[in-house]
Scaffold this motif. Structure first.
Motif, PDB file in Angstrom:
ATOM      1  N   ASN A 180      -1.436   4.199  10.081  1.00  0.00           N
ATOM      2  CA  ASN A 180      -0.865   3.853   8.776  1.00  0.00           C
ATOM      3  C   ASN A 180      -1.691   2.772   8.085  1.00  0.00           C
ATOM      4  O   ASN A 180      -1.890   2.819   6.869  1.00  0.00           O
TER       5      ASN A 180
ATOM      6  N   ALA B 142      -4.927   4.330   6.783  1.00  0.00           N
ATOM      7  CA  ALA B 142      -4.690   5.086   5.561  1.00  0.00           C
ATOM      8  C   ALA B 142      -4.538   4.168   4.362  1.00  0.00           C
ATOM      9  O   ALA B 142      -5.059   4.451   3.263  1.00  0.00           O
ATOM     10  N   ALA B 143      -3.844   3.046   4.547  1.00  0.00           N
ATOM     11  CA  ALA B 143      -3.664   2.101   3.442  1.00  0.00           C
ATOM     12  C   ALA B 143      -4.989   1.483   3.024  1.00  0.00           C
ATOM     13  O   ALA B 143      -5.277   1.349   1.823  1.00  0.00           O
TER      14      ALA B 143
ATOM     15  N   GLU C 165      -7.989   2.768   3.398  1.00  0.00           N
ATOM     16  CA  GLU C 165      -8.811   3.775   2.725  1.00  0.00           C
ATOM     17  C   GLU C 165      -8.312   4.009   1.300  1.00  0.00           C
ATOM     18  O   GLU C 165      -9.105   4.090   0.359  1.00  0.00           O
ATOM     19  N   ASP C 166      -7.000   4.104   1.114  1.00  0.00           N
ATOM     20  CA  ASP C 166      -6.445   4.355  -0.218  1.00  0.00           C
ATOM     21  C   ASP C 166      -6.692   3.189  -1.165  1.00  0.00           C
ATOM     22  O   ASP C 166      -7.066   3.376  -2.323  1.00  0.00           O
ATOM     23  N   VAL C 167      -6.468   1.984  -0.685  1.00  0.00           N
ATOM     24  CA  VAL C 167      -6.504   0.803  -1.556  1.00  0.00           C
ATOM     25  C   VAL C 167      -7.909   0.241  -1.692  1.00  0.00           C
ATOM     26  O   VAL C 167      -8.314  -0.209  -2.782  1.00  0.00           O
TER      27      VAL C 167
ATOM     28  N   GLY D  59     -10.979   1.757  -0.038  1.00  0.00           N
ATOM     29  CA  GLY D  59     -12.072   2.711   0.023  1.00  0.00           C
ATOM     30  C   GLY D  59     -12.875   2.707   1.298  1.00  0.00           C
ATOM     31  O   GLY D  59     -13.953   3.301   1.352  1.00  0.00           O
TER      32      GLY D  59
ATOM     33  N   SER E 189     -12.861   3.797   5.301  1.00  0.00           N
ATOM     34  CA  SER E 189     -12.133   4.618   6.268  1.00  0.00           C
ATOM     35  C   SER E 189     -12.379   4.209   7.711  1.00  0.00           C
ATOM     36  O   SER E 189     -11.677   4.665   8.610  1.00  0.00           O
TER      37      SER E 189
ATOM     38  N   ALA F 134      -5.372  -1.531  -9.312  1.00  0.00           N
ATOM     39  CA  ALA F 134      -5.707  -0.715  -8.143  1.00  0.00           C
ATOM     40  C   ALA F 134      -7.067  -0.039  -8.295  1.00  0.00           C
ATOM     41  O   ALA F 134      -7.870  -0.024  -7.356  1.00  0.00           O
ATOM     42  N   SER F 135      -7.364   0.501  -9.476  1.00  0.00           N
ATOM     43  CA  SER F 135      -8.650   1.185  -9.666  1.00  0.00           C
ATOM     44  C   SER F 135      -9.795   0.183  -9.697  1.00  0.00           C
ATOM     45  O   SER F 135     -10.888   0.457  -9.178  1.00  0.00           O
TER      46      SER F 135
ATOM     47  N   ARG G 205     -10.754  -0.896  -6.080  1.00  0.00           N
ATOM     48  CA  ARG G 205     -11.629   0.059  -5.394  1.00  0.00           C
ATOM     49  C   ARG G 205     -13.042   0.011  -5.956  1.00  0.00           C
ATOM     50  O   ARG G 205     -14.022   0.097  -5.208  1.00  0.00           O
TER      51      ARG G 205
ATOM     52  N   ARG H 264      -0.756  -2.278  -0.200  1.00  0.00           N
ATOM     53  CA  ARG H 264      -0.364  -1.442  -1.341  1.00  0.00           C
ATOM     54  C   ARG H 264       0.391  -2.261  -2.389  1.00  0.00           C
ATOM     55  O   ARG H 264       0.213  -2.072  -3.595  1.00  0.00           O
TER      56      ARG H 264
END
Length: 445
Positions: A75, A78-79, A81-83, A85, A87, A230-231, A234, A301
């Motif tokens: 988890n 995943a956070a 990577e999403d927030v 970038g 992995s 958020a964008s 990243r 997040r």
């Protein structure tokens, strides 16, 4: 407007003046040595000291405490990577654990590491690995929007002087903690990326306060007007080959950290992973309990949600305004996590070798039970820098009346500033880069 309400509270108490003087004396006039219960408003740090959200507390109950292959680690992966970038990560118990993993794998004896400005533990880890930390901040004027930027020309000059092959990495800290918490522009990060490529060096971003930096970019960099935090978060991190993170800052957690490494850097990732296993724990927990992994996954997040980050930065500005109203000299514009007071200007009669910042820190505790931290000659010995005192706001913790108490304490200290003594060190550790954590002092006659 605060983007949260209180659901649980903690009682705090202001000890009387006699008790505060006794506590300070017993602590060797070093507020790191004070018991927390003796502090009324604690602005020592924002590292792991904030209040977690109800969603984070709920996630704690889902913690998977498996030693290997924990779902909670997945988890968190995943956070991140999403927030952010990245992995591939190496978890650690906190930011300095992650620094040990990163810089121990990255830096060798006789190498140089430029940074917009190194913080204390960063500097110490580079020195411990045999390297030489070099500060390369830009020259700026008060009011400049991105005073935290890296001076890329200074990095090129360093490379010309020592040889590019002796620079394994260029580091940018966002926001620039040692330089009054000032932000770094994405334009500057692009320049840092270019100079790292010229030197065949890795670009490392210290991402402890990446969300706060992204918010400032949204407010101040025209190219990103209207973009989400958020964008932007990243985009700024996309410049980096590796990141180092204390989850105790913009991870909104009470413990934890990690190193992030790009997918195309297999050998370095494996070096960092093995070092993490040696010093922090297995690769799917890294010194954290499963519940800690879950709390950070949620916190990352939340950190890039605009209502939270806007109220966070505005509260810091609110404290800055209250201090300016009582004529306290602060660095402007205020940063994202703290207000920085110019102790040299506030206490002009105390020379830097007598630690004016520490004199102010001690006076704030004596007068109002307020704990701050010195970032001047005591923390960074022998460096040509301003004598600052940092007032660091824990996240989602204090309210307006606490900030007013801090301002009132400063006003009281100002009324007797001519009476305040300088200080001298009576005991300190061997490693000068870390002396402010445990040194003991005494007031001069």
């Amino acid at each position: 407007m605060r983007a949260y309400k209180a659901k649980s509270v903690e009682r705090i108490e202001l000890p009387d003046r006699e008790a505060r003087e006794r506590h300070l004396h017993e602590a060797g006039y070093n507020v790191f040595n004070l018991d927390a219960e003796a502090v009324f408003v604690d602005l020592l740090t924002d590292s792991g000291t904030g209040a977690m959200s109800d969603e984070q507390w709920a996630a704690i109950h889902r913690g998977d405490e498996s030693y290997a292959g924990s779902e909670s680690f997945q988890n968190l992966e995943a956070a991140i990577e999403d927030v952010m970038g990245f992995s591939r990560i190496v978890p650690a118990h906190q930011g300095r654990g992650a620094e040990n993993v990163l810089y121990g794998a990255l830096v060798s004896e006789g190498e140089y590491v430029p940074n917009n400005t190194h913080f204390d533990t960063t500097r110490a880890h580079i020195v411990n690995a045999g390297g030489e930390p070099v500060d390369c901040p830009i020259e700026s004027d008060p009011g400049d929007p991105f005073q935290g930027n890296l001076d890329t020309e200074a990095v090129r000059e360093l490379a010309n002087e020592v040889g590019a092959e002796r620079i394994p990495a260029v580091v940018v800290t966002i926001t620039n903690n040692s330089l009054a918490g000032q932000p770094v522009s994405i334009a500057n990060l692009r320049e840092a990326r270019a100079v790292a490529d010229e030197l065949d060096a890795r670009l490392v971003i210290d991402a402890c306060r990446f969300a706060e930096n992204a918010y400032f970019v949204a407010q101040r960099e025209a190219e990103f007007d209207g973009e989400s935090v958020a964008s932007i978060a990243r985009e700024q991190l996309s410049m980096a080959d590796a990141i180092v993170m204390s989850g105790k800052k913009d991870g909104l957690a009470n413990v934890g950290g990690f190193v992030g490494v790009r997918e195309n850097d297999d050998e370095f990732y494996e070096q960092a992973r093995q070092r993490g296993i040696l010093f922090e724990g297995f690769s799917t927990y890294g010194g954290m309990a499963g519940r800690d992994l879950e709390a950070m996954a949620v916190g990352l997040r939340e950190a890039v949600e605009r209502p939270y980050i806007e109220s966070r930065v505005e509260q810091v500005a609110e404290l800055g305004t209250l201090l300016q109203e009582v004529s306290v000299p602060i660095r402007t514009p205020t940063g994202g996590h703290a207000v920085y007071v110019d102790a040299g200007e506030f206490l002009p009669s105390i020379p830097r070798e007598e630690f004016p910042g520490q004199a102010l820190v001690c006076a704030l505790y004596e007068e109002g039970g307020v704990r701050a931290v010195e970032l001047g000659e005591l923390a960074f010995p022998g460096e040509d820098r301003a004598q600052l005192v940092r007032l660091c706001l824990p996240r989602r913790t204090y309210f307006r009346d606490h900030l007013e108490h801090v301002a009132e304490t400063f006003a009281t200290v100002a009324d007797r500033r001519e009476e305040l003594p300088g200080y001298e060190i009576v005991d300190e550790p061997a490693m000068a880069e870390l002396r402010h954590f445990s040194a003991e002092l005494r007031p001069l006659d």
